[in-house]
Design a protein around this motif. Structure first.
Motif, PDB file in Angstrom:
ATOM      1  N   GLU A 193      33.400  36.927  23.386  1.00  0.00           N
ATOM      2  CA  GLU A 193      34.518  37.463  22.608  1.00  0.00           C
ATOM      3  C   GLU A 193      35.452  38.299  23.482  1.00  0.00           C
ATOM      4  O   GLU A 193      36.674  38.199  23.356  1.00  0.00           O
ATOM      5  CB  GLU A 193      33.989  38.314  21.452  1.00  0.00           C
ATOM      6  N   ALA A 194      34.859  39.109  24.364  1.00  0.00           N
ATOM      7  CA  ALA A 194      35.696  39.932  25.247  1.00  0.00           C
ATOM      8  C   ALA A 194      36.523  39.050  26.173  1.00  0.00           C
ATOM      9  O   ALA A 194      37.678  39.368  26.483  1.00  0.00           O
ATOM     10  CB  ALA A 194      34.825  40.886  26.060  1.00  0.00           C
ATOM     11  N   GLY A 195      35.932  37.942  26.629  1.00  0.00           N
ATOM     12  CA  GLY A 195      36.675  37.018  27.485  1.00  0.00           C
ATOM     13  C   GLY A 195      37.872  36.426  26.754  1.00  0.00           C
ATOM     14  O   GLY A 195      38.964  36.290  27.336  1.00  0.00           O
ATOM     15  N   GLN A 196      37.688  36.078  25.480  1.00  0.00           N
ATOM     16  CA  GLN A 196      38.806  35.547  24.702  1.00  0.00           C
ATOM     17  C   GLN A 196      39.881  36.618  24.489  1.00  0.00           C
ATOM     18  O   GLN A 196      41.081  36.319  24.541  1.00  0.00           O
ATOM     19  CB  GLN A 196      38.292  35.039  23.357  1.00  0.00           C
ATOM     20  N   VAL A 197      39.442  37.854  24.240  1.00  0.00           N
ATOM     21  CA  VAL A 197      40.411  38.940  24.054  1.00  0.00           C
ATOM     22  C   VAL A 197      41.225  39.159  25.328  1.00  0.00           C
ATOM     23  O   VAL A 197      42.436  39.383  25.273  1.00  0.00           O
ATOM     24  CB  VAL A 197      39.705  40.241  23.629  1.00  0.00           C
ATOM     25  N   ARG A 198      40.581  39.086  26.489  1.00  0.00           N
ATOM     26  CA  ARG A 198      41.310  39.265  27.751  1.00  0.00           C
ATOM     27  C   ARG A 198      42.394  38.206  27.915  1.00  0.00           C
ATOM     28  O   ARG A 198      43.514  38.508  28.350  1.00  0.00           O
ATOM     29  CB  ARG A 198      40.356  39.199  28.951  1.00  0.00           C
ATOM     30  N   LEU A 199      42.089  36.973  27.566  1.00  0.00           N
ATOM     31  CA  LEU A 199      43.090  35.908  27.674  1.00  0.00           C
ATOM     32  C   LEU A 199      44.252  36.146  26.708  1.00  0.00           C
ATOM     33  O   LEU A 199      45.426  35.968  27.064  1.00  0.00           O
ATOM     34  CB  LEU A 199      42.442  34.550  27.400  1.00  0.00           C
ATOM     35  N   LEU A 200      43.921  36.565  25.485  1.00  0.00           N
ATOM     36  CA  LEU A 200      44.972  36.820  24.506  1.00  0.00           C
ATOM     37  C   LEU A 200      45.814  38.022  24.904  1.00  0.00           C
ATOM     38  O   LEU A 200      47.040  38.024  24.728  1.00  0.00           O
ATOM     39  CB  LEU A 200      44.346  37.043  23.128  1.00  0.00           C
ATOM     40  N   ALA A 201      45.174  39.057  25.451  1.00  0.00           N
ATOM     41  CA  ALA A 201      45.928  40.215  25.923  1.00  0.00           C
ATOM     42  C   ALA A 201      46.886  39.820  27.039  1.00  0.00           C
ATOM     43  O   ALA A 201      48.041  40.270  27.083  1.00  0.00           O
ATOM     44  CB  ALA A 201      44.971  41.298  26.407  1.00  0.00           C
ATOM     45  N   ASP A 202      46.429  38.973  27.931  1.00  0.00           N
ATOM     46  CA  ASP A 202      47.289  38.506  29.016  1.00  0.00           C
ATOM     47  C   ASP A 202      48.486  37.735  28.459  1.00  0.00           C
ATOM     48  O   ASP A 202      49.620  37.902  28.922  1.00  0.00           O
ATOM     49  CB  ASP A 202      46.469  37.626  29.964  1.00  0.00           C
ATOM     50  N   ASP A 203      48.248  36.907  27.438  1.00  0.00           N
ATOM     51  CA  ASP A 203      49.344  36.146  26.841  1.00  0.00           C
ATOM     52  C   ASP A 203      50.325  37.058  26.111  1.00  0.00           C
ATOM     53  O   ASP A 203      51.547  36.829  26.126  1.00  0.00           O
ATOM     54  CB  ASP A 203      48.785  35.099  25.868  1.00  0.00           C
ATOM     55  N   LEU A 204      49.824  38.102  25.462  1.00  0.00           N
ATOM     56  CA  LEU A 204      50.708  39.034  24.773  1.00  0.00           C
ATOM     57  C   LEU A 204      51.582  39.798  25.765  1.00  0.00           C
ATOM     58  O   LEU A 204      52.784  39.989  25.535  1.00  0.00           O
ATOM     59  CB  LEU A 204      49.885  40.015  23.936  1.00  0.00           C
ATOM     60  N   VAL A 205      50.996  40.223  26.885  1.00  0.00           N
ATOM     61  CA  VAL A 205      51.775  40.921  27.909  1.00  0.00           C
ATOM     62  C   VAL A 205      52.804  39.973  28.532  1.00  0.00           C
ATOM     63  O   VAL A 205      53.949  40.364  28.804  1.00  0.00           O
ATOM     64  CB  VAL A 205      50.843  41.512  28.978  1.00  0.00           C
ATOM     65  N   ALA A 206      52.413  38.719  28.744  1.00  0.00           N
ATOM     66  CA  ALA A 206      53.354  37.741  29.288  1.00  0.00           C
ATOM     67  C   ALA A 206      54.507  37.500  28.323  1.00  0.00           C
ATOM     68  O   ALA A 206      55.670  37.350  28.744  1.00  0.00           O
ATOM     69  CB  ALA A 206      52.629  36.430  29.589  1.00  0.00           C
ATOM     70  N   LEU A 207      54.222  37.469  27.022  1.00  0.00           N
ATOM     71  CA  LEU A 207      55.277  37.285  26.025  1.00  0.00           C
ATOM     72  C   LEU A 207      56.211  38.492  26.008  1.00  0.00           C
ATOM     73  O   LEU A 207      57.435  38.338  25.911  1.00  0.00           O
ATOM     74  CB  LEU A 207      54.637  37.071  24.649  1.00  0.00           C
ATOM     75  N   LEU A 208      55.652  39.693  26.108  1.00  0.00           N
ATOM     76  CA  LEU A 208      56.463  40.903  26.187  1.00  0.00           C
ATOM     77  C   LEU A 208      57.422  40.827  27.369  1.00  0.00           C
ATOM     78  O   LEU A 208      58.613  41.150  27.252  1.00  0.00           O
ATOM     79  CB  LEU A 208      55.547  42.120  26.316  1.00  0.00           C
ATOM     80  N   ASP A 209      56.921  40.370  28.509  1.00  0.00           N
ATOM     81  CA  ASP A 209      57.748  40.255  29.705  1.00  0.00           C
ATOM     82  C   ASP A 209      58.825  39.186  29.517  1.00  0.00           C
ATOM     83  O   ASP A 209      60.000  39.405  29.848  1.00  0.00           O
ATOM     84  CB  ASP A 209      56.840  39.914  30.895  1.00  0.00           C
TER      85      ASP A 209
END
Length: 400
Positions: A193-209
């Motif tokens: 679950e933590a691994g999936q959260v890390r990927l989603l967090a990365d995608d959210l930060v990329a979208l912010l950028d």
């Protein structure tokens, strides 16, 4: 040699520090050799007032939780909440109980009264949401980032729903279990679950950028900067939790490195906005590698100051603080062959020292590293003097 040392001494004021520097830095870092002494924080407050009034500095960043610090910034800029509330909830590590920190916040709020936004003083915590006993859940930062993006971009661009994040994160006590600090098997940081959260967090930060031009038009810069802070904090916490679950010999080195990386990223962000006085332990601000022993294991890593200095060059300056005695902690008169001992022989109770000139004056004199009887005080390393821009020396630290 005494004459050479005498020539390095200046008045204990911010103007004297600035005269030692080749340029006015974006980040002026003032270190401290120990925590919890209000006499040192009072001196920091005095320097900050002088920097504000004489040099145009507008932000102070301290070694406290960057998320909690948002409440302090809201209070000093707009009066949101009360002084008692922000002292209780706006600081980590127990810093909110300090009378000197309370006076800092009170003064900043009073000075900001009736000033336009462009002239208001700002406050920042630049540490991660980390304590020696563990780390916070990434929930607060992640949910805040998701909420900011969900209100401004097409739903189809979001990598997940907030319900998906909530499900994967689970309960916060899974993340904050203090047993994980000493037992990697108790950490959830490397779970599926933590691994999936890390990927989603990365995608959210990329979208912010990717959406920055739109977001800066649709929202205020302060809101966008806060979303960036949430993104940095979420990804940093997830990285920290990942290494908490590691059982390799490099585990603790990874953890202290991630913490200082989070600090460095926060400092670079505030430096992009204002000229900043940074206050933290010397070890977090020095240009050399930091070292410590934990559980008998030697650790070595690049501090936040080293990371920021490498990027900003003359835009970063570091002034260490050293003391002679802290009698109530058992730190007595320093031996005369140490840096602190040589400075203790000066008549001044407080002074600013030209560190590179002092290093040259002490060259080949066999100056020793002070051995403190109290683990909470970190002495000056003679080998590092030439890499500091200055030293603030306080002869005797009274009990707060």
């Amino acid at each position: 040699m005494a004459t050479g040392i005498r020539d390095t001494v200046h008045a204990a004021e911010a103007a004297a520090v600035m005269r030692l520097l080749p340029a006015r830095p974006r980040l002026l870092a003032l270190g401290e050799p120990t925590h919890g002494e209000d006499a040192l924080l009072d001196l920091r407050n005095e320097f900050f007032r002088q920097l504000v009034e004489q040099q145009g500095y507008r932000t102070i960043a301290i070694e406290s939780d960057c998320m909690k610090g948002l409440a302090v910034d809201d209070y000093v800029t707009s009066g949101t909440g009360t002084l008692d509330e922000v002292m209780e909830h706006g600081f980590s590590h127990g810093w909110g109980t300090s009378a000197a920190n309370r006076e800092l916040v009170r003064w900043m709020r009073a000075r900001n009264d009736d000033r336009p936004a462009s002239e208001r003083l700002r406050f920042a915590g630049f540490d991660g949401p980390l304590e020696i006993t563990g780390a916070a859940s990434p929930r607060q930062a992640l949910i805040a980032l998701h909420g900011y993006l969900a209100a401004q971009v097409d739903a189809d661009l979001l990598p997940c729903t907030v319900e998906t994040l909530d499900h994967l994160l689970g309960t916060d006590d899974r993340w904050t279990d203090p047993a994980a600090m000493t037992n990697p098997a108790q950490s959830v940081g490397q779970s599926a679950e933590a691994g999936q959260v890390r990927l989603l967090a990365d995608d959210l930060v990329a979208l912010l950028d990717a959406q920055t031009p739109h977001l800066l038009k649709a929202t205020s810069r302060d809101d966008w900067e806060r979303a960036c802070l949430h993104g940095r904090t979420a990804t940093g916490l997830l990285r920290y939790h990942y290494w908490m679950a590691d059982n390799s010999p490099a585990r603790m080195t990874r953890l202290v490195s991630v913490r200082d990386q989070m600090m460095a990223h926060n400092l670079l962000a505030v430096a992009a906005r204002d000229r900043v006085l940074v206050h933290a332990h010397n070890a977090h601000l020095q240009r050399e590698k930091s070292t410590m022993r934990m559980g008998g294991t030697p650790l070595e890593w690049w501090s936040a100051g080293a990371l920021v200095s490498a990027q900003l060059g003359q835009g970063y300056a570091f002034v260490a603080t050293a003391v002679g005695t802290i009698q109530h902690r058992g730190v007595g008169t320093p031996p005369p062959n140490t840096v602190e001992g040589l400075l203790y022989a000066l008549p001044e109770d407080r002074c600013v020292i030209d560190a590179p000139r002092l290093a040259a004056a002490l060259d080949d004199t066999g100056t020793a590293l002070r051995v403190s009887p109290w683990f909470g005080y970190s002495p000056l390393d003679p080998a590092h003097l030439g890499h500091n821009d200055g030293i603030v020396f306080v002869k005797d630290v009274p009990q707060s």
